[in-house]
Every structure is written in structure tokens, then in C-alpha cells.
Design a protein around this motif. Structure first.
Motif, PDB file in Angstrom:
ATOM      1  N   VAL A  34       0.856  -1.185   0.000  1.00  0.00           N
ATOM      2  CA  VAL A  34       0.000   0.000   0.000  1.00  0.00           C
ATOM      3  C   VAL A  34       0.887   1.230   0.000  1.00  0.00           C
ATOM      4  N   GLY A  35       0.577   2.197  -0.854  1.00  0.00           N
ATOM      5  CA  GLY A  35       1.358   3.428  -0.911  1.00  0.00           C
ATOM      6  C   GLY A  35       0.509   4.607  -1.365  1.00  0.00           C
ATOM      7  N   THR A  36       1.151   5.764  -1.417  1.00  0.00           N
ATOM      8  CA  THR A  36       0.477   6.984  -1.845  1.00  0.00           C
ATOM      9  C   THR A  36       0.998   7.486  -3.184  1.00  0.00           C
ATOM     10  N   ARG A  37       1.854   6.695  -3.808  1.00  0.00           N
ATOM     11  CA  ARG A  37       2.315   7.003  -5.161  1.00  0.00           C
ATOM     12  C   ARG A  37       2.694   5.706  -5.862  1.00  0.00           C
ATOM     13  N   VAL A  38       2.624   5.730  -7.160  1.00  0.00           N
ATOM     14  CA  VAL A  38       2.960   4.548  -7.948  1.00  0.00           C
ATOM     15  C   VAL A  38       4.472   4.349  -7.895  1.00  0.00           C
ATOM     16  N   PRO A  39       4.934   3.111  -7.674  1.00  0.00           N
ATOM     17  CA  PRO A  39       6.386   2.874  -7.642  1.00  0.00           C
ATOM     18  C   PRO A  39       7.062   3.323  -8.934  1.00  0.00           C
ATOM     19  N   ASP A  40       8.211   3.973  -8.801  1.00  0.00           N
ATOM     20  CA  ASP A  40       8.949   4.480  -9.966  1.00  0.00           C
ATOM     21  C   ASP A  40       9.403   3.376 -10.906  1.00  0.00           C
ATOM     22  N   ASP A  41       9.663   2.193 -10.356  1.00  0.00           N
ATOM     23  CA  ASP A  41      10.195   1.113 -11.187  1.00  0.00           C
ATOM     24  C   ASP A  41       9.119   0.141 -11.659  1.00  0.00           C
ATOM     25  N   ARG A  42       7.851   0.547 -11.628  1.00  0.00           N
ATOM     26  CA  ARG A  42       6.767  -0.334 -12.055  1.00  0.00           C
ATOM     27  C   ARG A  42       6.763  -0.459 -13.578  1.00  0.00           C
ATOM     28  N   THR A  43       6.832  -1.686 -14.046  1.00  0.00           N
ATOM     29  CA  THR A  43       6.786  -2.006 -15.471  1.00  0.00           C
ATOM     30  C   THR A  43       6.004  -3.308 -15.611  1.00  0.00           C
ATOM     31  N   PRO A  44       5.670  -3.717 -16.845  1.00  0.00           N
ATOM     32  CA  PRO A  44       5.031  -5.029 -16.997  1.00  0.00           C
ATOM     33  C   PRO A  44       5.894  -6.167 -16.447  1.00  0.00           C
ATOM     34  N   GLU A  45       7.221  -5.999 -16.485  1.00  0.00           N
ATOM     35  CA  GLU A  45       8.117  -7.038 -15.962  1.00  0.00           C
ATOM     36  C   GLU A  45       8.261  -6.969 -14.441  1.00  0.00           C
ATOM     37  N   THR A  46       8.063  -5.795 -13.860  1.00  0.00           N
ATOM     38  CA  THR A  46       8.140  -5.594 -12.407  1.00  0.00           C
ATOM     39  C   THR A  46       6.870  -4.871 -11.959  1.00  0.00           C
ATOM     40  N   PRO A  47       5.739  -5.583 -11.892  1.00  0.00           N
ATOM     41  CA  PRO A  47       4.469  -4.902 -11.671  1.00  0.00           C
ATOM     42  C   PRO A  47       4.141  -4.542 -10.216  1.00  0.00           C
ATOM     43  N   HIS A  48       4.858  -5.103  -9.239  1.00  0.00           N
ATOM     44  CA  HIS A  48       4.564  -4.842  -7.820  1.00  0.00           C
ATOM     45  C   HIS A  48       3.126  -5.232  -7.480  1.00  0.00           C
TER      46      HIS A  48
END
Length: 144
Positions: free
Chosen positions: A39-53
Motif C-alpha cells: 500500500v502506498g500513496t504514489r505509484v512505484p517508480d520502477d513499475r513495469t510489466p516485468e516488475t508490476p509490484h
């Protein structure tokens, strides 16, 4: 006649409080779709289709309106949930909504349903998501 002074009143960060409510409430939930949710208040900077979190829950304040007396603020919190699939995103969004609706604490005093959950697809990643809003009543914090 003595002058009447009003107390200095502010409202704490309802976005951070909403995220903390969900962070705490989701920890250890038995539902498979909630396992490992971040849970967070911003989208992770490293979010990609390969690293979706996944699963990921984003809490954001969309609006706020303090009462003229400063005795309450009514804020709209938007909760966006990314999941492994459409069902997981929806189910986790429903759980988040329910957990917020039953919450009462030092910052958020009560919560009412707003809209959703509504299904969508995240354009940058193509991942399924579900989004909802709730209306949070926020307690004032007296500074002086």
C-alpha cells in the motif's frame, strides 16, 4: 469584555492516514488476493510489466472540504488496486473499501462509500485494475 480567541485547528494528512489504515488492516489477511499487498500513496517508480509490484494499492486524496466551523473535513479518497487479473483487482478493491468503511481512528473518524469499485486497464502496463472512492470525515487537530 474579553476577546474570544479561536483555537488553531489543522487537519492531519488524510491520504497518509488512509494508506496506513489499509497497510495495517491488510497485513496478514487470509484472502489469497490480498497476500503480499503493498500500500502506498504514489505509484512505484520502477513499475513495469516485468516488475508490476502486484498486488498494489494506491491511496490518493482527490478532494477535501473543511466545514466552516473547522470541526470536520470531508475528503474524497481514491483507492486504486492493481492485481494479477481482473477478479483479484476487484476483490482486493472490495476488501479495501470494506476495511475503510469500518475504520474509525485519530485522523479518520468515519467513512462512507463513494463510487466503485470500477474495473479498468492501466494504459502504461496493460495490467488490470479496479478503482473506488470513499468519503472520509476527518477529525480536526488543535495546535493551540
Amino acid at each position: 469584555m474579553a476577546a474570544v480567541t479561536k483555537p488553531l485547528v489543522v487537519f492531519d494528512d488524510v491520504q497518509a492516514a488512509g494508506a496506513q489504515v489499509l497497510r495495517t488492516a491488510l497485513a496478514g489477511r487470509p484472502e489469497p488476493f490480498a497476500a503480499g499487498a503493498t500500500v502506498g500513496t504514489r505509484v512505484p517508480d520502477d513499475r513495469t510489466p516485468e516488475t508490476p509490484h502486484l498486488p498494489y494499492v494506491l491511496v490518493a486524496k482527490d478532494s477535501d472540504a473543511p466545514h466552516p466551523s473547522m470541526a470536520n473535513a470531508r475528503c474524497t479518497l481514491r483507492v486504486t488496486v492493481w492485481g494479477e487479473d481482473e477478479d483479484a483487482a476487484h476483490d482486493l478493491a472490495m476488501l479495501c473499501q470494506g476495511l475503510l468503511l469500518i475504520h474509525s481512528g485519530p485522523v479518520i473518524r468515519s467513512v462512507k462509500p463513494g463510487t466503485g469499485p470500477l474495473p479498468a486497464v492501466d494504459p502504461p502496463t496493460g495490467l488490470p485494475l479496479s478503482t473506488l472512492t470513499v468519503l472520509a470525515n476527518v477529525r480536526p487537530h488543535v495546535l493551540a
